[in-house]
Design a protein around this motif. Sequence first.
Motif, PDB file in Angstrom:
ATOM      1  N   GLU A 158      39.734  35.373  45.480  1.00 10.63           N
ATOM      2  CA  GLU A 158      39.936  36.626  46.188  1.00 10.63           C
ATOM      3  C   GLU A 158      39.203  37.779  45.513  1.00 10.63           C
ATOM      4  O   GLU A 158      39.158  37.885  44.294  1.00 10.63           O
ATOM      5  N   VAL A 159      38.639  38.634  46.341  1.00  8.56           N
ATOM      6  CA  VAL A 159      37.995  39.836  45.827  1.00  8.56           C
ATOM      7  C   VAL A 159      39.070  40.840  45.431  1.00  8.56           C
ATOM      8  O   VAL A 159      39.965  41.144  46.205  1.00  8.56           O
ATOM      9  N   VAL A 160      38.995  41.353  44.222  1.00  8.44           N
ATOM     10  CA  VAL A 160      39.894  42.423  43.803  1.00  8.44           C
ATOM     11  C   VAL A 160      39.173  43.737  44.050  1.00  8.44           C
ATOM     12  O   VAL A 160      38.185  44.045  43.393  1.00  8.44           O
ATOM     13  N   PRO A 161      39.629  44.522  44.992  1.00  5.03           N
ATOM     14  CA  PRO A 161      38.859  45.692  45.441  1.00  5.03           C
ATOM     15  C   PRO A 161      39.037  46.900  44.532  1.00  5.03           C
ATOM     16  O   PRO A 161      39.562  47.928  44.930  1.00  5.03           O
ATOM     17  N   GLY A 162      38.600  46.778  43.297  1.00  6.21           N
ATOM     18  CA  GLY A 162      38.765  47.869  42.349  1.00  6.21           C
ATOM     19  C   GLY A 162      38.072  49.138  42.770  1.00  6.21           C
ATOM     20  O   GLY A 162      38.508  50.237  42.428  1.00  6.21           O
ATOM     21  N   VAL A 163      36.982  49.012  43.529  1.00  6.43           N
ATOM     22  CA  VAL A 163      36.210  50.200  43.848  1.00  6.43           C
ATOM     23  C   VAL A 163      36.818  51.033  44.969  1.00  6.43           C
ATOM     24  O   VAL A 163      36.194  51.989  45.433  1.00  6.43           O
ATOM     25  N   VAL A 164      38.028  50.708  45.412  1.00  8.27           N
ATOM     26  CA  VAL A 164      38.675  51.613  46.362  1.00  8.27           C
ATOM     27  C   VAL A 164      38.934  52.964  45.703  1.00  8.27           C
ATOM     28  O   VAL A 164      39.250  53.941  46.373  1.00  8.27           O
ATOM     29  N   GLU A 165      38.790  53.021  44.382  1.00  6.98           N
ATOM     30  CA  GLU A 165      38.900  54.306  43.707  1.00  6.98           C
ATOM     31  C   GLU A 165      37.798  55.267  44.145  1.00  6.98           C
ATOM     32  O   GLU A 165      37.794  56.433  43.786  1.00  6.98           O
ATOM     33  N   SER A 166      36.858  54.779  44.953  1.00  9.49           N
ATOM     34  CA  SER A 166      35.813  55.656  45.467  1.00  9.49           C
ATOM     35  C   SER A 166      36.403  56.785  46.304  1.00  9.49           C
ATOM     36  O   SER A 166      35.777  57.822  46.483  1.00  9.49           O
ATOM     37  N   LEU A 167      37.611  56.596  46.834  1.00  9.80           N
ATOM     38  CA  LEU A 167      38.235  57.689  47.567  1.00  9.80           C
ATOM     39  C   LEU A 167      38.571  58.837  46.631  1.00  9.80           C
ATOM     40  O   LEU A 167      38.436  60.009  46.975  1.00  9.80           O
ATOM     41  N   LYS A 168      39.011  58.496  45.424  1.00 11.77           N
ATOM     42  CA  LYS A 168      39.208  59.546  44.431  1.00 11.77           C
ATOM     43  C   LYS A 168      37.876  60.162  44.048  1.00 11.77           C
ATOM     44  O   LYS A 168      37.755  61.365  43.839  1.00 11.77           O
ATOM     45  N   TYR A 169      36.858  59.311  43.936  1.00 12.54           N
ATOM     46  CA  TYR A 169      35.521  59.819  43.630  1.00 12.54           C
ATOM     47  C   TYR A 169      35.085  60.831  44.674  1.00 12.54           C
ATOM     48  O   TYR A 169      34.562  61.904  44.360  1.00 12.54           O
ATOM     49  N   ALA A 170      35.288  60.482  45.955  1.00 14.62           N
ATOM     50  CA  ALA A 170      34.894  61.380  47.042  1.00 14.62           C
ATOM     51  C   ALA A 170      35.629  62.705  46.947  1.00 14.62           C
ATOM     52  O   ALA A 170      35.053  63.778  47.120  1.00 14.62           O
ATOM     53  N   TYR A 171      36.907  62.635  46.628  1.00 11.15           N
ATOM     54  CA  TYR A 171      37.725  63.849  46.514  1.00 11.15           C
ATOM     55  C   TYR A 171      37.236  64.722  45.368  1.00 11.15           C
ATOM     56  O   TYR A 171      37.063  65.937  45.520  1.00 11.15           O
ATOM     57  N   LEU A 172      36.982  64.117  44.218  1.00  5.82           N
ATOM     58  CA  LEU A 172      36.589  64.877  43.032  1.00  5.82           C
ATOM     59  C   LEU A 172      35.169  65.417  43.126  1.00  5.82           C
ATOM     60  O   LEU A 172      34.830  66.408  42.490  1.00  5.82           O
ATOM     61  N   ASN A 173      34.322  64.780  43.919  1.00  7.04           N
ATOM     62  CA  ASN A 173      32.923  65.152  43.988  1.00  7.04           C
ATOM     63  C   ASN A 173      32.559  65.907  45.260  1.00  7.04           C
ATOM     64  O   ASN A 173      31.392  65.994  45.621  1.00  7.04           O
ATOM     65  N   ASN A 174      33.558  66.443  45.942  1.00  9.08           N
ATOM     66  CA  ASN A 174      33.333  67.243  47.136  1.00  9.08           C
ATOM     67  C   ASN A 174      32.632  66.451  48.231  1.00  9.08           C
ATOM     68  O   ASN A 174      31.875  67.003  49.030  1.00  9.08           O
ATOM     69  N   ARG A 175      32.841  65.159  48.236  1.00 12.76           N
ATOM     70  CA  ARG A 175      32.313  64.325  49.311  1.00 12.76           C
ATOM     71  C   ARG A 175      33.282  64.402  50.489  1.00 12.76           C
ATOM     72  O   ARG A 175      34.463  64.663  50.324  1.00 12.76           O
ATOM     73  N   LYS A 176      32.744  64.128  51.678  1.00 12.04           N
ATOM     74  CA  LYS A 176      33.549  64.329  52.874  1.00 12.04           C
ATOM     75  C   LYS A 176      33.989  63.049  53.558  1.00 12.04           C
ATOM     76  O   LYS A 176      34.926  63.050  54.351  1.00 12.04           O
ATOM     77  N   LYS A 177      33.298  61.949  53.269  1.00  9.09           N
ATOM     78  CA  LYS A 177      33.539  60.757  54.076  1.00  9.09           C
ATOM     79  C   LYS A 177      33.380  59.506  53.227  1.00  9.09           C
ATOM     80  O   LYS A 177      32.480  59.406  52.394  1.00  9.09           O
ATOM     81  N   VAL A 178      34.251  58.535  53.448  1.00  9.52           N
ATOM     82  CA  VAL A 178      34.167  57.235  52.786  1.00  9.52           C
ATOM     83  C   VAL A 178      34.157  56.155  53.861  1.00  9.52           C
ATOM     84  O   VAL A 178      34.999  56.146  54.755  1.00  9.52           O
ATOM     85  N   THR A 179      33.176  55.254  53.760  1.00  7.60           N
ATOM     86  CA  THR A 179      33.078  54.130  54.684  1.00  7.60           C
ATOM     87  C   THR A 179      33.348  52.832  53.933  1.00  7.60           C
ATOM     88  O   THR A 179      32.663  52.526  52.952  1.00  7.60           O
ATOM     89  N   ALA A 180      34.336  52.086  54.369  1.00  9.66           N
ATOM     90  CA  ALA A 180      34.621  50.772  53.790  1.00  9.66           C
ATOM     91  C   ALA A 180      33.838  49.724  54.567  1.00  9.66           C
ATOM     92  O   ALA A 180      33.975  49.612  55.790  1.00  9.66           O
ATOM     93  N   VAL A 181      33.000  48.979  53.856  1.00  8.08           N
ATOM     94  CA  VAL A 181      32.150  47.968  54.488  1.00  8.08           C
ATOM     95  C   VAL A 181      32.781  46.594  54.258  1.00  8.08           C
ATOM     96  O   VAL A 181      33.094  46.239  53.119  1.00  8.08           O
TER      97      VAL A 181
END
Length: 349
Positions: A158-181
């Motif tokens: 199973e893939v452990v989706p550690g990089v879902v923390e990218s939502l925090k990244y988006a929040y901290l970096n003034n990003r507006k949108k996150v796309t889960a592929v």
Amino acid sequence: MSRRTLPILKHLLSTRSKIATRSVTYMPRPGDGTPRSVTLIPGDGVGPLVTGAVEQVMEAMHAPVYFEKYDIHGDMKSVPPEVIESIRKNKVCLKGGLKTPVGGGVSSLNMLLRKELDLYASLVHCFNLKGLPTRHENVDIVVIRENTEGEYSGLEHEVVPGVVESLKYAYLNNRKKVTAVHKANIMKLADGLFLESCREVASKYPSIQYNEMIVDNCSMQLVSKPEQFDVMVTPNLYGNLVANTAAGIAGGTGVMPGGNVGADHAIFEQGASAGNVGNESLLEQKKANPVALLLSSAMMLRHLQFPSFADRLETAVKRVISEGKYRTKDLGGDSTTQQVVDAVLANLD
């Protein structure tokens, strides 16, 4: 979601400048100025050429870093213990490309390093550089992918989706949108878990627009309308393909910075696939493009809390690209690595 990743991007990644041309991702806060030791792995093929470029620029800037250099190559059966020990001690490594054997039973040293140091998140920043013509404009995509588990790691689980923390990244970096592929329509267990985790975190950040896209459609959308993407979070295999595609759209792998990060250690290297590592012609003519690794080293300087040095380096590289006088073959020119380096040195403030 893997709880070990909760602090990683929050700790390493910073508030993003509102200036559209800013291409950095790490904390801009200043440190105490104490010189830092960095493990340096020149690598194979053109690796020593481009890491040598970084060494020259660091020396010219009097950057407060010094390198512990180790000569390892992709055909080795394992990473020497003293190299691992050096990275564990220094916590930061700068690396040229290592050849990955095709078949045969020799493991990828790149993957061995990531597993040994638990570098579970890969970060690649793909963006337009002023003065470098591309088919698409307004490309500014950050691809964050799981790095040590799933298909691309060579493990079947199973893939452990550690990089879902990218939502925090988006929040901290003034990003507006996150796309889960994903491919959850077929890979219902692994990618289903990935999406569940993404949705769980997305619900905590209502200010960030969150959407999901099947990887097939994502591939088409990426090459037809890349400006729609902001931050992309992916399992391992998809992220490798998406990052390289995005890099090609924005100017090529030779100009895209990146890094592999974990809770305690980070390795900075060319962001997208270092496919030119075995190009004998580039090596013989000494015409490898040093831009990607120079920009990756700027990310490294920011990670080490030397923001002013990172800004100087990044600004100089951008000036050289914008002026267009010195470019390597992959960018439409015929300059040598050293000519590009000399131009960067001349543009340092």
